[in-house]
Design a protein around this motif. Sequence first.
Motif, short mmCIF file in Angstrom:
data_model
loop_
_atom_site.label_atom_id
_atom_site.label_comp_id
_atom_site.label_asym_id
_atom_site.label_seq_id
_atom_site.Cartn_x
_atom_site.Cartn_y
_atom_site.Cartn_z
N GLY A 1 -2.61 20.89 -10.54
CA GLY A 1 -4.06 20.70 -10.51
C GLY A 1 -4.48 19.50 -11.35
N GLY A 2 -3.88 19.39 -12.53
CA GLY A 2 -4.18 18.26 -13.40
C GLY A 2 -3.72 16.96 -12.79
N ALA A 3 -2.50 17.00 -12.21
CA ALA A 3 -1.94 15.78 -11.61
C ALA A 3 -2.80 15.31 -10.45
CB ALA A 3 -0.52 16.06 -11.13
N LEU A 4 -3.40 16.28 -9.76
CA LEU A 4 -4.23 15.97 -8.59
C LEU A 4 -5.41 15.08 -8.99
CD1 LEU A 4 -4.66 16.62 -5.60
CD2 LEU A 4 -5.92 18.64 -6.28
N VAL A 5 -5.88 15.24 -10.22
CA VAL A 5 -6.99 14.44 -10.70
C VAL A 5 -6.48 13.16 -11.38
CG1 VAL A 5 -8.98 14.40 -12.25
CG2 VAL A 5 -8.37 16.52 -11.03
N VAL A 6 -5.49 13.32 -12.24
CA VAL A 6 -5.07 12.20 -13.09
C VAL A 6 -4.27 11.16 -12.30
CG1 VAL A 6 -3.77 11.55 -15.15
CG2 VAL A 6 -5.08 13.68 -15.11
N ALA A 7 -3.37 11.61 -11.44
CA ALA A 7 -2.48 10.65 -10.76
C ALA A 7 -3.24 9.64 -9.89
CB ALA A 7 -1.41 11.39 -9.95
N PRO A 8 -4.19 10.08 -9.04
CA PRO A 8 -4.91 9.08 -8.24
C PRO A 8 -5.68 8.10 -9.12
CG PRO A 8 -5.30 11.27 -7.37
CD PRO A 8 -4.60 11.45 -8.68
N VAL A 9 -6.25 8.61 -10.22
CA VAL A 9 -6.99 7.71 -11.12
C VAL A 9 -6.03 6.69 -11.73
CG1 VAL A 9 -8.32 7.60 -13.26
CG2 VAL A 9 -8.75 9.44 -11.62
N LEU B 1 3.67 14.19 -14.09
CA LEU B 1 2.49 14.79 -14.72
C LEU B 1 2.49 16.31 -14.61
CD1 LEU B 1 -0.25 12.24 -13.60
CD2 LEU B 1 0.56 12.63 -15.93
N ALA B 2 2.99 16.82 -13.46
CA ALA B 2 2.95 18.27 -13.23
C ALA B 2 3.74 19.03 -14.30
CB ALA B 2 3.47 18.60 -11.84
N HIS C 1 0.82 -1.21 0.00
CA HIS C 1 0.00 0.00 0.00
C HIS C 1 0.86 1.27 0.00
CE1 HIS C 1 -4.22 0.83 -0.02
NE2 HIS C 1 -4.05 1.85 0.80
N GLY C 2 1.94 1.24 0.76
CA GLY C 2 2.84 2.38 0.79
C GLY C 2 3.47 2.65 -0.57
N ALA C 3 3.71 1.58 -1.31
CA ALA C 3 4.32 1.73 -2.64
C ALA C 3 3.40 2.52 -3.56
CB ALA C 3 4.64 0.36 -3.23
N PHE C 4 2.08 2.30 -3.40
CA PHE C 4 1.14 3.03 -4.26
C PHE C 4 1.14 4.52 -3.91
CE2 PHE C 4 -0.52 -1.33 -4.37
CZ PHE C 4 -0.41 -1.54 -5.73
N TYR C 5 1.33 4.78 -2.64
CA TYR C 5 1.48 6.17 -2.19
C TYR C 5 2.70 6.81 -2.87
CZ TYR C 5 3.51 9.43 1.31
OH TYR C 5 4.12 10.47 1.96
N ALA C 6 3.81 6.05 -2.89
CA ALA C 6 5.02 6.55 -3.54
C ALA C 6 4.80 6.75 -5.04
CB ALA C 6 6.18 5.59 -3.30
N ILE C 7 4.12 5.78 -5.66
CA ILE C 7 3.86 5.90 -7.10
C ILE C 7 3.02 7.15 -7.37
CG2 ILE C 7 2.64 4.82 -9.05
CD1 ILE C 7 3.48 2.09 -7.85
N GLY C 8 2.04 7.42 -6.49
CA GLY C 8 1.23 8.62 -6.63
C GLY C 8 2.09 9.88 -6.62
N ALA C 9 3.07 9.92 -5.71
CA ALA C 9 3.94 11.09 -5.61
C ALA C 9 4.81 11.23 -6.86
CB ALA C 9 4.81 10.98 -4.36
N TYR C 10 5.39 10.13 -7.32
CA TYR C 10 6.24 10.18 -8.51
C TYR C 10 5.44 10.57 -9.75
CZ TYR C 10 10.60 8.57 -6.44
OH TYR C 10 11.76 8.50 -5.71
N LEU C 11 4.23 9.99 -9.87
CA LEU C 11 3.38 10.34 -11.01
C LEU C 11 3.10 11.84 -11.02
CD1 LEU C 11 0.49 7.76 -11.52
CD2 LEU C 11 2.13 8.58 -13.20
#
Lengths: 417, 291
Positions: free
Chosen positions: B61-69, B54-55, B40-50
Amino acid sequence: MIHSTRISRRGTLKSAAALTALGTLCFPAISRAQADTVKIGHLTPRTGFLGPLGEYAVMAADLAVEEINARGGVLGRKIDLIKEDSVNPQTASVKAERLIERDKVACIVGEISSAACLTIAQVAQRTKNLYVNTGGNSDALRGSNCNKYMFHVESQNSMYVKTVGRSLLANNLVKDKKWYSLTADYAFGHDLLRVAKRFMEGNGGQFAADELVPTDVADFSAFLLKIRNAKPDLVVSNLAGNQITNFLKQYSEFGLTFPVAGFGFDTAVAWGAGKGNFFGIWPLVWHHLIDTPGSKAFVAAFTKKYGKPPENQAWGDYISMHIIAKSMNDIKSIEAVKLIEHWEKGAKFDLLKTREGYFRAYDHQLMHEMYAVEALKANELKNQWDIYKPSPPVPGPNEPLEAIAATPEENACKMSA
Amino acid sequence: MSALFLQQVLNGLLDGVYYLLIALGLSLIFSLGGIVNLAHGAFYAIGAYLTVVLARFIDFGGALVVAPVGVALIGIVIERFLFRRFYREDPILSLLLTFGLALVAEQTLRIIFGAPPLSFAIPQALRGQVFIGDFIYSFYRTILLAIAVGCIVGLWFLLHRTAFGRVVRAGVQNPDMVGALGISLEPYMAAVAGLGIGLAGLAGVLLAPIYSIHPAMGQEIITPAFVVVVIGGLGSFWGVVVAALLVGLAKGLMVAAGYAQFSTAAIYGLMLLVLLFRPRGLFGERIQRFE
């Protein structure tokens, strides 16, 4: 379709704990050594909160070995570098033993954590092998824990403190000033805090507070609120690795404006903080802006190979490999005892700086120039790498190199054979 | 009570909200599938790297929507091809699987982006501080908090006020009965994995501007999140919420009291205390298959 298998909560928790423990061990490196090579072991943390720095260490050691081998290697033999992730002090010790006993390395180079340096040094002493410390700063390693088989290319905490201390004195941030310090809660931090206190008290400063910060803390907001309330004259970082990045990012997030200085620093953690998140005065053993032919050549070769400039930790492992190879060639031996004798006699080395350096015989600390760097403001930045303005070398050209090192009175070392 | 102490209490509670984003997903996936997702922590890290990647193209703002999806989609794929094979197996196997996944994810990030932290800062428009009397808070964190609370409330509604949520909650209590009623839990499981993992990804996005972005960042957050789940108790939404706030508070107050060095240890002490008196966690329900 999900069926109800019987899963006991207790069993699951136990398994989770066991797996977490498993994670602290690591996978054995594959060594492809040949008999006609000189094997050197490289041990440094590549994961965890010091991992970012370890990465630079490994890149630089690889580059140095490549250069040494291209120039004919050591005594006509190529160097074979066996690299391992040291993970933590216990694993570092196990791996050091394996490198020496199974791989028969000529010496071990590396490390960043002072706690792991100590366990490696103990193995080196027991097996009478050479260990060159490239990143552990604690004074205790050169003092109460010093040993005949360990040499230090990395500067000791005292050298860091006295280097930055000069800038702080010049900026009138010591005498009658209140310091608020944040300290990494492990061997390195404790040692640095002790040395920093000695400097501060010796120069008429005092603590508003000093806090020990666990190494896995990512959120500094609670500390920042306290700092804001304490209104110190200077905020001092004795933090390490990723802690510094987190601290820098959040310090500017909370808009605190007290001057900041650090007594331990690595450029990579500031590069990772993001634009506008770097400030303060920090010490370095080496930086990529040093204007000497040697440093320029190193920066150029590193940048060509890896696409980014080297930072201070890279210098430590790069120069160590070169010191070892040159010394082996000079004395025509790869034996630890001969190398130790050669270095204790005060052999001089080109360190890519303006002056040559040497290992001080009494505590095996490399005597060399250091630098204090001051962060540039966001609008002064020309690129993402040149983020600070360096001081001239410390100590100055007319002073002995020992001027910034701990004196035998401050840090007594009784070298046991 | 001094103003500073009050600030520290509030700050500690707010801190807990970050754990909550991670812990809720962890709890959901554990409750429904019996899988302790160590990745689960790895997905958190992937979210940050994405977010960092993406930014560059679509701003924060865009990354905030796209990255979690994006992270949620990865979660659904992993559920479909990996998790699904392990619901009926000995839990040690799924532990090994997710532990391996965490290692693979961390090393992949290290290979692609390198070990040094990635440079990323709070977008200019979101910088600054909020002052209420003597109380100071970062403007960015108020936004972060609003988004996180919005998501948590949304999740609660989804779980407690919709048909989807009823099936998921029934599945937690008695999957065999749900099956007997002719409802296949598979798509629900995929959705829950997507949701839970997407929330971890969102936490990664939200914390990227203020935390160091490095390959092992997931390890920093997974352990406290795991502690939150254990303290909160299985199957209880509010249990996890209360536990996250308590953990944030425990850490914050240790720092406030001048015992920062024990702030990490404090959350384990809290876990120990809770388990001594309430072995199922604070609000843990009695779930047949976990007893």
